[in-house]
Enzyme design. Structure first.
Site, PDB file in Angstrom:
ATOM      1  CD  GLU A  88      -8.593   2.098   7.411  1.00  0.00           C
ATOM      2  OE1 GLU A  88      -8.597   1.080   8.128  1.00  0.00           O
ATOM      3  OE2 GLU A  88      -7.980   3.143   7.727  1.00  0.00           O
ATOM      4  CG  ASP A  98      -9.002  -0.064  11.314  1.00  0.00           C
ATOM      5  OD1 ASP A  98      -8.129  -0.909  11.005  1.00  0.00           O
ATOM      6  OD2 ASP A  98      -9.222   0.943  10.620  1.00  0.00           O
ATOM      7  CG  ASP A 102      -0.303  -0.385   2.512  1.00  0.00           C
ATOM      8  OD1 ASP A 102       0.956  -0.381   2.578  1.00  0.00           O
ATOM      9  OD2 ASP A 102      -1.009  -0.669   3.482  1.00  0.00           O
TER      10      ASP A 102
END
Ligand code: PGA
Length: 251
Positions: A134, A127, A58
């Protein structure tokens, strides 16, 4: 054996069998011991990494080229250079591109043309993200732009002088892209990851916890320390399984 050394040994074993393996690497603090242990093996002559190829998971969007916290800079600094490789051994998405969708599609194609990722190292966000996928990322997603959650921007603020410097946008390999790697190895350490690890490993498969997509992969390995394992209901079973693991199986 510490997790970093364990994974470095698995990478070394891969390189002994396939010297030009394509290694997908992750950034963040957690995987650094893997890269240090692997570089130590290279220096000691116990593995030849000179033909290894490195690819990025990423990248931030919009940081100026060469910014020290761009993931391209981090991977060159923490992985490529310590292994004695050159920039031509490395590929990553272009976070400076004006046409971001084209840069994403180009990276997905480049990974495929390179023969696919042999081993993808992953961290996990507090998370539950993998890469920068996400919560509520499509489980079939390809490399694309994502908006970071407030939590991830806060988690990553430590790398920047001021918290507002953390970019809002990133390019990340999609979950579908990540699942195409032949072997996924997720490393998590510390109590802050215990909840995300338990939800990824033992919870339902859900886009709300992107790392739960590892449950779909035929060869996914999760390496944790005691603190990150603290909320696993089946911890005793996992310990027993590892203790009895046949040697020929590898990681
Ligand atoms: P960390 O990042 O290793 O720095 O905790 C993990 C991640 O965000 O995937």
């Amino acid at each position: 054996m510490a997790g970093g050394e364990l994974i470095a040994e698995a990478v070394a074993a891969l390189l002994r069998g396939k010297p030009d393996a394509l290694l997908g690497v992750a950034t963040g603090s957690t995987p650094l011991p893997v890269y240090q242990a692997l570089a130590a093996q290279v220096r000691a002559g116990s593995v030849d990494a000179s033909r290894a190829r490195i690819c990025q998971l990423d990248e931030y969007v919009g940081l100026p080229a060469g910014h020290p916290e761009s993931y391209r800079s981090v991977v060159l600094r923490e992985v490529v250079e310590p292994l004695g490789l050159g920039a031509d051994s490395f590929m990553g998405p272009d976070g400076t591109a004006e046409d971001v969708p084209a840069a994403c599609a180009a990276y997905d194609s480049a990974l495929r043309e390179a023969g696919g990722v042999d081993l993808q190292l992953l961290g996990i966000g507090t998370d539950g993200h993998i890469g920068f996928n996400e919560p509520c990322s499509s489980l079939a997603s390809r490399t694309r732009i994502k908006t970071l959650t407030r939590q991830t921007r806060e988690d990553n603020a430590r790398f920047f002088e001021r918290p507002e410097e953390v970019p809002h946008h990133v390019i990340t390999q999609g979950i579908g892209t990540i699942l195409e790697a032949r072997h996924l190895v997720l490393l998590a350490t510390g109590a802050g990851k215990a909840d995300a690890v338990a939800r990824a490993v033992e919870g339902p498969l859900t886009a709300l916890v992107p790392a739960s997509a590892l449950q779909l992969h035929p060869h996914a390995t999760v390496v944790v320390d005691e603190a990150a394992a603290a909320q696993l209901a089946l911890a005793d079973y996992f310990r027993a399984t590892y203790a009895a693991k046949p040697h020929w199986q590898g990681l």
